[in-house]
Design an enzyme around this catalytic site. Sequence first.
Site, PDB file in Angstrom:
ATOM      1  N   GLY A 189      20.392  32.326  92.706  1.00 37.11           N
ATOM      2  CA  GLY A 189      20.292  33.720  92.186  1.00 37.11           C
ATOM      3  C   GLY A 189      18.854  34.561  92.284  1.00 37.11           C
ATOM      4  O   GLY A 189      18.769  35.179  91.250  1.00 37.11           O
ATOM      5  N   ARG A 230      17.786  39.041  92.796  1.00 34.40           N
ATOM      6  CA  ARG A 230      17.693  40.343  91.891  1.00 34.40           C
ATOM      7  C   ARG A 230      17.011  39.656  90.453  1.00 34.40           C
ATOM      8  O   ARG A 230      17.203  38.456  90.120  1.00 34.40           O
ATOM      9  CB  ARG A 230      18.597  41.269  91.702  1.00 34.40           C
ATOM     10  CG  ARG A 230      19.864  40.457  91.244  1.00 34.40           C
ATOM     11  CD  ARG A 230      21.091  41.506  90.953  1.00 34.40           C
ATOM     12  NE  ARG A 230      21.587  42.120  92.112  1.00 34.40           N
ATOM     13  CZ  ARG A 230      22.583  41.493  92.794  1.00 34.40           C
ATOM     14  NH1 ARG A 230      23.148  40.434  92.379  1.00 34.40           N
ATOM     15  NH2 ARG A 230      22.961  42.014  93.844  1.00 34.40           N
ATOM     16  N   GLY A 231      16.581  40.497  89.539  1.00 36.73           N
ATOM     17  CA  GLY A 231      16.628  40.064  88.319  1.00 36.73           C
ATOM     18  C   GLY A 231      15.539  38.940  87.978  1.00 36.73           C
ATOM     19  O   GLY A 231      14.488  39.005  88.677  1.00 36.73           O
ATOM     20  N   ILE A 232      15.874  37.985  87.023  1.00 39.28           N
ATOM     21  CA  ILE A 232      14.826  36.900  86.454  1.00 39.28           C
ATOM     22  C   ILE A 232      14.457  35.864  87.747  1.00 39.28           C
ATOM     23  O   ILE A 232      13.356  35.611  88.041  1.00 39.28           O
ATOM     24  CB  ILE A 232      15.347  36.207  85.278  1.00 39.28           C
ATOM     25  CG1 ILE A 232      15.563  36.986  83.913  1.00 39.28           C
ATOM     26  CG2 ILE A 232      14.820  35.024  85.031  1.00 39.28           C
ATOM     27  CD1 ILE A 232      16.349  36.608  83.142  1.00 39.28           C
ATOM     28  N   LYS A 271      24.220  34.465  96.725  1.00 37.35           N
ATOM     29  CA  LYS A 271      25.522  34.786  97.670  1.00 37.35           C
ATOM     30  C   LYS A 271      25.268  36.489  98.045  1.00 37.35           C
ATOM     31  O   LYS A 271      26.288  36.763  99.017  1.00 37.35           O
ATOM     32  CB  LYS A 271      26.580  34.595  96.641  1.00 37.35           C
ATOM     33  CG  LYS A 271      26.585  35.468  95.218  1.00 37.35           C
ATOM     34  CD  LYS A 271      27.930  35.266  94.614  1.00 37.35           C
ATOM     35  CE  LYS A 271      27.993  36.155  93.487  1.00 37.35           C
ATOM     36  NZ  LYS A 271      29.410  35.726  92.626  1.00 37.35           N
ATOM     37  N   TYR A 279      31.337  30.795  77.366  1.00 39.78           N
ATOM     38  CA  TYR A 279      30.022  31.171  77.632  1.00 39.78           C
ATOM     39  C   TYR A 279      29.153  30.093  76.984  1.00 39.78           C
ATOM     40  O   TYR A 279      28.338  29.622  77.646  1.00 39.78           O
ATOM     41  CB  TYR A 279      29.701  32.559  77.348  1.00 39.78           C
ATOM     42  CG  TYR A 279      28.199  32.946  77.801  1.00 39.78           C
ATOM     43  CD1 TYR A 279      27.742  32.918  78.957  1.00 39.78           C
ATOM     44  CD2 TYR A 279      27.283  33.326  76.842  1.00 39.78           C
ATOM     45  CE1 TYR A 279      26.601  33.145  79.506  1.00 39.78           C
ATOM     46  CE2 TYR A 279      25.945  33.460  77.039  1.00 39.78           C
ATOM     47  CZ  TYR A 279      25.460  33.525  78.533  1.00 39.78           C
ATOM     48  OH  TYR A 279      24.153  33.731  78.703  1.00 39.78           O
ATOM     49  N   LYS A 308      26.461  27.472  78.770  1.00 35.46           N
ATOM     50  CA  LYS A 308      25.115  27.468  78.830  1.00 35.46           C
ATOM     51  C   LYS A 308      24.421  26.495  78.345  1.00 35.46           C
ATOM     52  O   LYS A 308      23.369  25.819  78.642  1.00 35.46           O
ATOM     53  CB  LYS A 308      24.486  28.876  78.117  1.00 35.46           C
ATOM     54  CG  LYS A 308      24.777  30.474  78.894  1.00 35.46           C
ATOM     55  CD  LYS A 308      24.290  30.309  80.164  1.00 35.46           C
ATOM     56  CE  LYS A 308      22.886  30.296  80.247  1.00 35.46           C
ATOM     57  NZ  LYS A 308      22.276  30.590  81.625  1.00 35.46           N
TER      58      LYS A 308
END
Length: 329
Positions: free
Chosen positions: A11, A14-16, A36, A162, A166
């Site tokens: 992942g 983008r982002g973290i 992806k 969720y 996690k």
Amino acid sequence: KLAGCTLFITGASRGIGKAIALKAAKDGANIVIAAKTAEPHPTLPGTIYTAAAEIEAAGGKALPCIVNVREEQQIINAVEKAVKTFGGIDILVNNASAISLTGTLETETKKVNLMMDVNVRGTYLTSKTCLPHLRKSKNPHILNLSPPMNLNPMWFKNHCAYTISKYGMSMCVLGMAEEFRGEVAVNALWPKTAIHTAAMDMLGGSGIEKQCRKTDILADAAYCILTKPKSFTGNFIIDEVLLREEGVKDFDVYAIAPGHPLMPDFFLDVETGMTDMKQERYDGAKADRESAPAKPPSAVAETFRVIQGAMSEEYVRTTQGVFQFELSG
């Protein structure tokens, strides 16, 4: 410190994930961007190729790989390509994650499957595939972006699927840290406050960014963890707690809107403090269960939850203020 090290980050387009990649790239690290998004997304910024260009510009070497962590063969192919290109893997960051903050009856089966497949199964399979190569590294690390496991029922009741997914990532940390103790460090990192990402914009709506911190805080905390010796393992780390221990005093630099109250992140009970945890909070969970309302929290209750996160005993003591809240509508 990470010059020449190879990081496999899920992942990372983008982002973290991308923020952690860019921080390591400044040292001259090799980054495998396992994500992806190969074609531009209609609403989300960035692809594995735009992330690769940023990593190269920052001083690192980038290997963009199309990886949906739900597909085991794509993980295997990317790991083999990484080893062939860079000679091995030193660090794995399990950052890829799916989220749906919905109740049991409202969560479609395909969403349940997505969260379990990406968060739990994807983390497990990526770790399993990388571990034979990590064991050959001098200072190998696995870092999961997952929370300390808090058995307070309030973190389950509104988004059970969720939370399970996690905590599944966190259980990978518990198990693998012990299984590979002395060989590979395995830790978890979680933010004290909400972090401004595309996902947060989607979940929180307009204006939410003022209550968030930048991804930079997690990148800095991850860097601290990944540069520690492999004996530092089995920890559930909160970003701000670690950075304070490392001597950081100015956290306004991480705020989107310095001075604005920040929203606490999920899974952290404000009243228990933010600790680096090997935790069992059964007494606290029991007390919360006895006092918890039967109904989901109202908008007013949620407002005060955010206020509580922004307030502290020290804040009240230093301002000598009396606070009055008037809510209407």
